[in-house]
Design an enzyme around this catalytic site. Structure first.
Site, PDB file in Angstrom:
ATOM      1  N   ASP A  39      25.292  37.388  15.850  1.00  0.00           N
ATOM      2  CA  ASP A  39      26.469  37.155  15.015  1.00  0.00           C
ATOM      3  C   ASP A  39      26.047  36.790  13.598  1.00  0.00           C
ATOM      4  O   ASP A  39      24.949  36.251  13.382  1.00  0.00           O
ATOM      5  CB  ASP A  39      27.311  36.026  15.598  1.00  0.00           C
ATOM      6  CG  ASP A  39      27.984  36.417  16.908  1.00  0.00           C
ATOM      7  OD1 ASP A  39      28.132  37.623  17.150  1.00  0.00           O
ATOM      8  OD2 ASP A  39      28.347  35.504  17.678  1.00  0.00           O
ATOM      9  N   TYR A  67      17.383  30.829  23.211  1.00  0.00           N
ATOM     10  CA  TYR A  67      18.181  30.351  22.079  1.00  0.00           C
ATOM     11  C   TYR A  67      18.114  28.829  21.986  1.00  0.00           C
ATOM     12  O   TYR A  67      17.965  28.144  23.001  1.00  0.00           O
ATOM     13  CB  TYR A  67      19.655  30.738  22.245  1.00  0.00           C
ATOM     14  CG  TYR A  67      19.922  32.209  22.308  1.00  0.00           C
ATOM     15  CD1 TYR A  67      20.241  32.931  21.164  1.00  0.00           C
ATOM     16  CD2 TYR A  67      19.876  32.894  23.527  1.00  0.00           C
ATOM     17  CE1 TYR A  67      20.512  34.290  21.228  1.00  0.00           C
ATOM     18  CE2 TYR A  67      20.138  34.250  23.598  1.00  0.00           C
ATOM     19  CZ  TYR A  67      20.453  34.946  22.450  1.00  0.00           C
ATOM     20  OH  TYR A  67      20.713  36.292  22.509  1.00  0.00           O
ATOM     21  N   ASP A  81      33.326  29.261  18.790  1.00  0.00           N
ATOM     22  CA  ASP A  81      32.341  28.648  17.899  1.00  0.00           C
ATOM     23  C   ASP A  81      33.064  27.899  16.789  1.00  0.00           C
ATOM     24  O   ASP A  81      34.284  27.934  16.685  1.00  0.00           O
ATOM     25  CB  ASP A  81      31.334  29.678  17.348  1.00  0.00           C
ATOM     26  CG  ASP A  81      31.974  30.711  16.430  1.00  0.00           C
ATOM     27  OD1 ASP A  81      33.123  30.509  15.974  1.00  0.00           O
ATOM     28  OD2 ASP A  81      31.337  31.734  16.173  1.00  0.00           O
ATOM     29  N   ARG A 172      28.012  31.275  23.017  1.00  0.00           N
ATOM     30  CA  ARG A 172      29.303  30.682  22.635  1.00  0.00           C
ATOM     31  C   ARG A 172      30.114  30.349  23.882  1.00  0.00           C
ATOM     32  O   ARG A 172      30.722  29.285  23.985  1.00  0.00           O
ATOM     33  CB  ARG A 172      30.099  31.672  21.787  1.00  0.00           C
ATOM     34  CG  ARG A 172      29.664  31.787  20.342  1.00  0.00           C
ATOM     35  CD  ARG A 172      30.560  32.734  19.602  1.00  0.00           C
ATOM     36  NE  ARG A 172      30.321  34.116  19.947  1.00  0.00           N
ATOM     37  CZ  ARG A 172      31.259  35.048  20.071  1.00  0.00           C
ATOM     38  NH1 ARG A 172      32.535  34.717  19.923  1.00  0.00           N
ATOM     39  NH2 ARG A 172      30.958  36.285  20.360  1.00  0.00           N
TER      40      ARG A 172
END
Length: 295
Positions: A39, A67, A81, A172
């Site tokens: 993103d 991540y 988010d 997310r």
């Protein structure tokens, strides 16, 4: 022409497509692709394939990823988010023990429902396009796998988490689901991809660093060759009398290949040691058949 993988550190504000477009200008070549969307507000490892290595996209996107995310407890948004519209705001009264316990419940295979603000298609239309029209549609859950979840820091209402997961996992959504499990809601505040398959943050370069290396003529040393990327597969060579068959992409009987390797993919070389592509043993026909050619 450069053939190989360049590990980019994507910065905030760029889409993955923006990165590819910038690189086409910097490297003056068109045949470039990326191996996993990030993103615009996310940062981190984005492997970019160059030249003949674009044939590796499907293989590289299959790999697991790691991540580092900041979970903001107490808020739920429409995008899951921090950039989205706040839907609910709740007090955060959970304990550290409850947070660690909840995180561990996600380990292993899970059914995850893709967020509305995602590129998943439903009836030929991307979900984020429908979301922008104010529409919410039913989404089928998908099987994802969380291999490792580590709580790095708890400074309520924020929790920093390291997650290693399968492809197609939405961090997310993981943050949203964590908030729901804890009863106070949650959304993702920050996201940094630290690893994608074999590629790490430590070896990545920003677009600015790549441009500087290109100007100095030193970029090639940062590009991983196709053979290096595929180095985990056994190397086999065909015999001289079969070189023509190999160069034409034909299957090879076991008599023409040495040494024998009948478990998964192999890197196939000519008798002279030139890398040709990835082959796979087929027991039914007792032959090696091409999977990907890099002629």
């Amino acid at each position: 022409m450069m053939d190989g993988v360049l590990v980019v550190r994507k910065e905030k504000g760029y889409t993955s497509h923006d990165v590819v477009a910038r690189l086409r200008g910097i490297l003056h070549m068109k045949k470039i692709g990326h191996t996993g969307t990030l993103d615009p507000d996310a940062e981190g490892v984005l492997p970019v394939v160059l030249g003949k290595a674009t044939k590796l996209v499907e293989l590289l996107t299959e790999k697991e990823k790691t991540y580092q995310a900041v979970l903001r407890l107490g808020l739920e948004t429409d995008t899951q988010d921090i950039t989205g519209t706040v839907l609910r705001e709740l007090p955060v009264t959970v304990s550290e023990r409850e947070i660690r316990s909840a995180a561990q419940e996600f380990l292993g295979e899970q059914q995850q429902i893709p967020p509305m603000y995602s590129a998943v298609k439903v009836n030929g239309k991307k979900l984020y396009e429908l979301a922008r029209e104010g529409r919410t549609v039913e989404r089928k859950p998908r099987t994802v796998c969380f291999h490792q979840i580590q709580i790095l820091d708890i400074s309520l209402p924020r929790v920093t988490i390291s997650v290693t997961c399968s492809k197609g996992t939405y961090i997310r959504t993981f943050c949203h689901d964590m908030g729901r499990k804890l009863g106070c809601g949650g959304c993702m505040e920050e996201l940094l991809r630290t690893r994608s398959g074999q590629f790490t943050l430590e070896e990545s370069l920003t677009l600015g660093e790549i441009e500087k290396c290109a100007e100095q003529g030193s970029l090639e040393k940062h590009i991983k060759s196709i053979q290096e990327i595929l180095g985990g597969y056994p190397a086999v060579c065909c015999r001289e009398e079969a070189d023509r068959l190999l160069m034409n992409g034909n299957a090879l009987g076991e008599a023409f290949v040495s040494p024998q390797s009948r478990d998964g993919w192999v890197r196939m070389y000519t008798s002279g040691g030139n890398f040709i592509g990835i082959y796979q043993w087929h027991q039914e026909s007792l032959s090696y058949r091409p999977v990907k050619m890099f002629l």
